[in-house]
Scaffold this motif. Structure first.
Motif, PDB file in Angstrom:
ATOM      1  N   ASN A 162       0.844  -1.193   0.000  1.00 45.00           N
ATOM      2  CA  ASN A 162       0.000   0.000   0.000  1.00 45.00           C
ATOM      3  C   ASN A 162       0.883   1.248   0.000  1.00 45.00           C
ATOM      4  OD1 ASN A 162      -1.650   2.220   1.772  1.00 45.00           O
ATOM      5  ND2 ASN A 162      -3.011   0.973   0.526  1.00 45.00           N
ATOM      6  N   GLY A 163       0.375   2.331  -0.559  1.00 43.37           N
ATOM      7  CA  GLY A 163       1.162   3.561  -0.682  1.00 43.37           C
ATOM      8  C   GLY A 163       1.254   4.381   0.591  1.00 43.37           C
ATOM      9  N   ILE A 164       0.700   3.892   1.703  1.00 45.40           N
ATOM     10  CA  ILE A 164       0.660   4.694   2.923  1.00 45.40           C
ATOM     11  C   ILE A 164       2.062   4.996   3.450  1.00 45.40           C
ATOM     12  CG2 ILE A 164       0.457   2.670   4.415  1.00 45.40           C
ATOM     13  CD1 ILE A 164      -1.327   6.060   4.907  1.00 45.40           C
ATOM     14  N   GLY A 165       3.007   4.087   3.224  1.00 42.90           N
ATOM     15  CA  GLY A 165       4.368   4.312   3.708  1.00 42.90           C
ATOM     16  C   GLY A 165       5.029   5.488   3.009  1.00 42.90           C
ATOM     17  N   THR A 166       4.898   5.544   1.696  1.00 44.69           N
ATOM     18  CA  THR A 166       5.461   6.660   0.929  1.00 44.69           C
ATOM     19  C   THR A 166       4.747   7.961   1.278  1.00 44.69           C
ATOM     20  OG1 THR A 166       5.964   5.129  -0.869  1.00 44.69           O
ATOM     21  CG2 THR A 166       5.971   7.480  -1.388  1.00 44.69           C
ATOM     22  N   TYR A 167       3.446   7.883   1.448  1.00 46.21           N
ATOM     23  CA  TYR A 167       2.634   9.048   1.827  1.00 46.21           C
ATOM     24  C   TYR A 167       3.142   9.643   3.144  1.00 46.21           C
ATOM     25  CZ  TYR A 167      -1.804  11.573   2.734  1.00 46.21           C
ATOM     26  OH  TYR A 167      -2.770  12.521   2.996  1.00 46.21           O
ATOM     27  N   ALA A 168       3.337   8.791   4.131  1.00 40.43           N
ATOM     28  CA  ALA A 168       3.799   9.265   5.442  1.00 40.43           C
ATOM     29  C   ALA A 168       5.227   9.807   5.353  1.00 40.43           C
ATOM     30  CB  ALA A 168       3.724   8.135   6.460  1.00 40.43           C
ATOM     31  N   GLN A 169       6.066   9.166   4.564  1.00 44.53           N
ATOM     32  CA  GLN A 169       7.450   9.620   4.407  1.00 44.53           C
ATOM     33  C   GLN A 169       7.494  11.018   3.793  1.00 44.53           C
ATOM     34  OE1 GLN A 169       9.830   6.750   2.330  1.00 44.53           O
ATOM     35  NE2 GLN A 169      11.749   7.854   2.643  1.00 44.53           N
ATOM     36  N   ALA A 170       6.661  11.243   2.782  1.00 45.59           N
ATOM     37  CA  ALA A 170       6.595  12.567   2.156  1.00 45.59           C
ATOM     38  C   ALA A 170       6.045  13.603   3.123  1.00 45.59           C
ATOM     39  CB  ALA A 170       5.719  12.500   0.906  1.00 45.59           C
ATOM     40  N   MET A 171       5.054  13.219   3.889  1.00 41.20           N
ATOM     41  CA  MET A 171       4.463  14.147   4.853  1.00 41.20           C
ATOM     42  C   MET A 171       5.486  14.562   5.909  1.00 41.20           C
ATOM     43  SD  MET A 171       0.909  13.664   6.968  1.00 41.20           S
ATOM     44  CE  MET A 171      -0.038  13.753   5.437  1.00 41.20           C
ATOM     45  N   GLU A 172       6.249  13.605   6.383  1.00 40.84           N
ATOM     46  CA  GLU A 172       7.268  13.930   7.377  1.00 40.84           C
ATOM     47  C   GLU A 172       8.303  14.893   6.801  1.00 40.84           C
ATOM     48  OE1 GLU A 172      10.826  11.750   9.953  1.00 40.84           O
ATOM     49  OE2 GLU A 172       9.208  10.539   9.096  1.00 40.84           O
ATOM     50  N   GLY A 173       8.767  14.623   5.583  1.00 43.04           N
ATOM     51  CA  GLY A 173       9.765  15.490   4.967  1.00 43.04           C
ATOM     52  C   GLY A 173       9.250  16.897   4.733  1.00 43.04           C
ATOM     53  N   LEU A 174       8.034  17.014   4.225  1.00 40.00           N
ATOM     54  CA  LEU A 174       7.453  18.330   3.943  1.00 40.00           C
ATOM     55  C   LEU A 174       7.163  19.103   5.225  1.00 40.00           C
ATOM     56  CD1 LEU A 174       5.036  17.323   1.062  1.00 40.00           C
ATOM     57  CD2 LEU A 174       6.890  18.977   0.867  1.00 40.00           C
ATOM     58  N   PHE A 175       6.620  18.433   6.224  1.00 40.56           N
ATOM     59  CA  PHE A 175       6.255  19.120   7.469  1.00 40.56           C
ATOM     60  C   PHE A 175       7.487  19.608   8.229  1.00 40.56           C
ATOM     61  CE2 PHE A 175       1.758  17.175   8.259  1.00 40.56           C
ATOM     62  CZ  PHE A 175       1.351  17.728   7.055  1.00 40.56           C
ATOM     63  N   THR A 176       8.534  18.802   8.258  1.00 42.52           N
ATOM     64  CA  THR A 176       9.741  19.239   8.972  1.00 42.52           C
ATOM     65  C   THR A 176      10.422  20.393   8.230  1.00 42.52           C
ATOM     66  OG1 THR A 176      10.933  17.427   7.871  1.00 42.52           O
ATOM     67  CG2 THR A 176      10.177  17.045  10.108  1.00 42.52           C
ATOM     68  N   ALA A 177      10.396  20.352   6.885  1.00 47.89           N
ATOM     69  CA  ALA A 177      10.944  21.474   6.119  1.00 47.89           C
ATOM     70  C   ALA A 177      10.118  22.732   6.373  1.00 47.89           C
ATOM     71  CB  ALA A 177      10.959  21.140   4.634  1.00 47.89           C
TER      72      ALA A 177
END
Length: 647
Positions: free
Chosen positions: A253-268
């Motif tokens: 499922n794509g949820i792992g990539t979704y969460a990884q992108a969210m973490e990167g964008l939010f911390t930036a």
């Protein structure tokens, strides 16, 4: 001589009288002078009173004139000060109309500060004549602030990409972009000035009400949401498998990539906010900026939750994966920003509750599916639910970390009696520590596995007794099921977890063997004799020696000589009955569908039960048909060969 003395005394008296006369004359003059002085004093007193009456009012008026003069001087000084901003208004207006880009931001901000000071002074003077100038200054200040806001908006929009592909940064392991350092200084300076002016003018103390914060949140929230929307859609679409009955596999499922992108964008984004806003504004601005993306995450998780509930037996593992991924996202963001944990917990709650309830629902599904079986294979073959149940446990091992967290919240055995749907830790997202797979976590999961296997075998046993009825086929069916269970444990990571608990299977295996070998009793009963013989040819006990392991050799002919005709006919009947029942047992054994290890196990049990009895019986009575094979179908070697065919 006497005449001379008298003359001298007379002369002295005359002189004294003359002095008295002089003194009297002076005294009279003094008295007259005193009277004149008194008269003058009287007149002076009267004159002084008249002067006092006249001079008093003059003194008061003089003081009033002095105060008025001072006031006039002050007014003139104030007017002079007020004339200065009025005189310089045109210069400031020119700077304001140029805008911060052309005038230069420091120069532009200094101009607005001067206008604000002049405006404050003129408001304090409260002169009617300055009202028009006050209005003009207010207009200029408002224009200046508006242009600062526009400049912030333009600068931020130019620095914000219209589109961003998160996969580019994830696959190449690159950090997500932040605003450039030179823009941080400019944006931060504008924010500081506008926010301060906003609060000084009576604006709300909430940072989210600041014009600059509103601009930032609007622009950056749209940027984050647009960058994540495709991944949100992919997470929902990848949940729909081509084969709906296929078991969910980790990472599909794509949820792992979704969460990884969210973490990167939010911390930036948090880094951007920290460089532009003040410390007390970081948390609310980050929360508001990420809110649209978090709302979309919540919607996506609810959609996934609906899919999981509709396919619980195959996709419950997706719930475990989502729990782990979003929990890890929450922990990472909290560690790096200190924020968003409660919002993520609320979004995860539906899936987490489904993951918890799945443990009891899967057990109930096992009971229900076995109970719904209308037929079972008559040859004792196992049924698919055995393999499916063990595959489910094998797959669960791959999600042991999140399952451990869920089971910790339920407690050991918390999956029983519907407690899985009641117990729990509220909205809280588990900490990283709760994902440590400790011995306790493994024990709880192992307990769940044994509960599942026990539930399966109990349900199968009850159904087999009802549908198959005959003990041998029930025994074969249960033995096959146990063999599949054990094989799938030993061939997977379940072995390390369940090895100390496999004694449970031994108990079930003995029950299955007992059911199957019950038919051997019917075969073996033909090999027992109660024939009384004479002591000739008998052993020390009065019965002939079996010859099995003994020193003496059994003489079948001698034994038969001691038998009556009736006993001999009985022996013949026993051989014939044994042959028939044994052949039937062999045929039935070969007709059953058995797992390899089951066939070997049951064949060995049959051999151990029948062969010693037959060999003893054969030793004693095989001469009954003198080798013609009319009654004695098998000798010891031939029956041993038959047993070998059963393996």
């Amino acid at each position: 001589m006497a005449v001379g003395v008298a003359s001298a005394r007379q002369a002295a008296d005359e002189e004294a009288r003359a002095e008295v006369d002089v003194l009297n004359s002076r005294l009279e003059k003094t008295t007259q002078l005193t009277k004149k002085i008194r008269a003058c004093l009287g007149r002076l007193e009267a004159t002084g009173k008249s002067v006092h009456d006249v001079a008093g009012p003059l003194n008061g008026e003089t003081k009033k004139l002095q105060i008025l003069g001072n006031n006039i001087d002050s007014v003139l000084a104030a007017i002079e000060r007020l004339r200065q901003p009025v005189d310089s208004k045109n210069d400031e207006e020119q700077i304001i109309r140029m805008g911060p880009d052309k005038a230069g931001l420091p120069n532009y901000l200094a101009s607005i500060k001067r206008l604000n000071k002049a405006l404050g002074d003129m408001k304090a003077s409260n002169l009617r004549s300055t009202q028009q100038t006050v209005a003009e200054l207010q207009r200029l200040v408002k224009l200046g602030n508006t242009q600062l806001e526009n400049s912030f908006d333009k600068l931020l929009r130019n620095e914000t990409p219209r589109a961003l592909e998160p996969l580019h940064f994830i696959t190449k392991n690159k950090p997500f972009p932040v605003l450039s350092q030179d823009k941080f200084a400019r944006l931060g300076l504008i924010n500081s000035f506008v926010a301060g002016a906003y609060q000084q003018n009576g604006g709300s103390a909430s940072p989210l009400d600041s014009p600059i914060a509103k601009i930032y949140i609007e622009i950056r929230s749209q940027y984050l949401a647009s960058a994540l929307v495709n991944l949100a859609t992919a997470s929902a679409s990848t949940a729909k498998k081509k084969n709906p009955d296929a078991i969910y596999r980790p990472g599909t499922n794509g949820i792992g990539t979704y969460a990884q992108a969210m973490e990167g964008l939010f911390t930036a984004e948090y880094e951007n906010i920290c460089n532009i806003f003040t410390r007390e504004d970081w948390a609310p601005v980050l929360e508001a900026t990420c809110q649209p993306s978090l709302v979309e995450l919540g919607r996506t998780l609810r959609e996934l939750n609906g899919h999981i509930k509709a396919h619980m037996t195959t996709d419950c593992y997706l719930a475990y994966e989502v729990v782990e991924i979003i929990s890890e996202l929450s922990n990472n963001l909290e560690r790096r920003t200190g924020e968003l944990k409660s919002t993520l917990a609320a979004s995860l709650k539906p899936v987490r509750e489904t993951a918890k309830s799945s443990l009891s629902e899967l057990l109930e599904d096992t009971r229900r599916r076995v109970g719904s079986l209308s037929t079972l294979p008559l040859d004792g073959a196992t049924v698919p639910i055995v393999t499916e149940t063990m595959q489910r446990l094998q797959t669960m091992v791959e999600f042991l970390r999140p399952i451990s967290s869920i089971m910790f919240s339920l407690g050991d055995g918390g999956w029983k009696s519907g407690s899985a749907s009641r117990g729990g830790g509220g909205d809280a997202v588990p900490s990283l520590a709760s994902f440590d797979i400790s011995a306790d976590g493994k024990d709880i999961f192992a307990h769940y596995c044994t509960d599942t296997i026990e539930t399966l075998l109990l349900a199968l046993d009850a159904r087999a007794r009802l549908l198959l009825q005959k003990k041998p086929v029930v025994g074969v069916f249960m033995a096959n099921s146990i063999a599949v269970v054990e094989r799938m444990i030993q061939s997977s990571e379940l072995a390390a977890l369940l090895e100390p608990r496999l004694g449970m299977l031994d108990v079930w295996r003995k029950k299955a063997t007992s059911l199957y070998t019950d038919t051997c009793k019917d075969v073996s009963m033909h090999l027992f004799d109660v024939i009384h013989t004479s002591r000739s040819g008998a052993g020390p006990s009065g019965r002939p020696s079996s010859g099995q392991g003994g020193a003496m050799v059994v003489d079948s002919a001698s034994i038969l000589k001691g038998l009556s005709s009736k006993d001999k006919e009985n022996i013949k009947g026993k051989f014939v009955a044994f042959n028939a029942s044994f052949d039937e047992l062999v045929s039935r054994h070969k007709g059953y569908s058995m797992e390899r290890e089951v066939r070997q196990m049951l064949a060995k049990d049959i051999q151990n039960m029948i062969e010693p009895l037959y060999n003893r019986f054969w030793d004693r009575y095989h001469e009954i048909d003198k080798g013609k094979g009319k009654y004695v179908k098998y000798d010891k070697s031939s029956i041993a060969a038959v047993f070998l065919t059963l393996y």
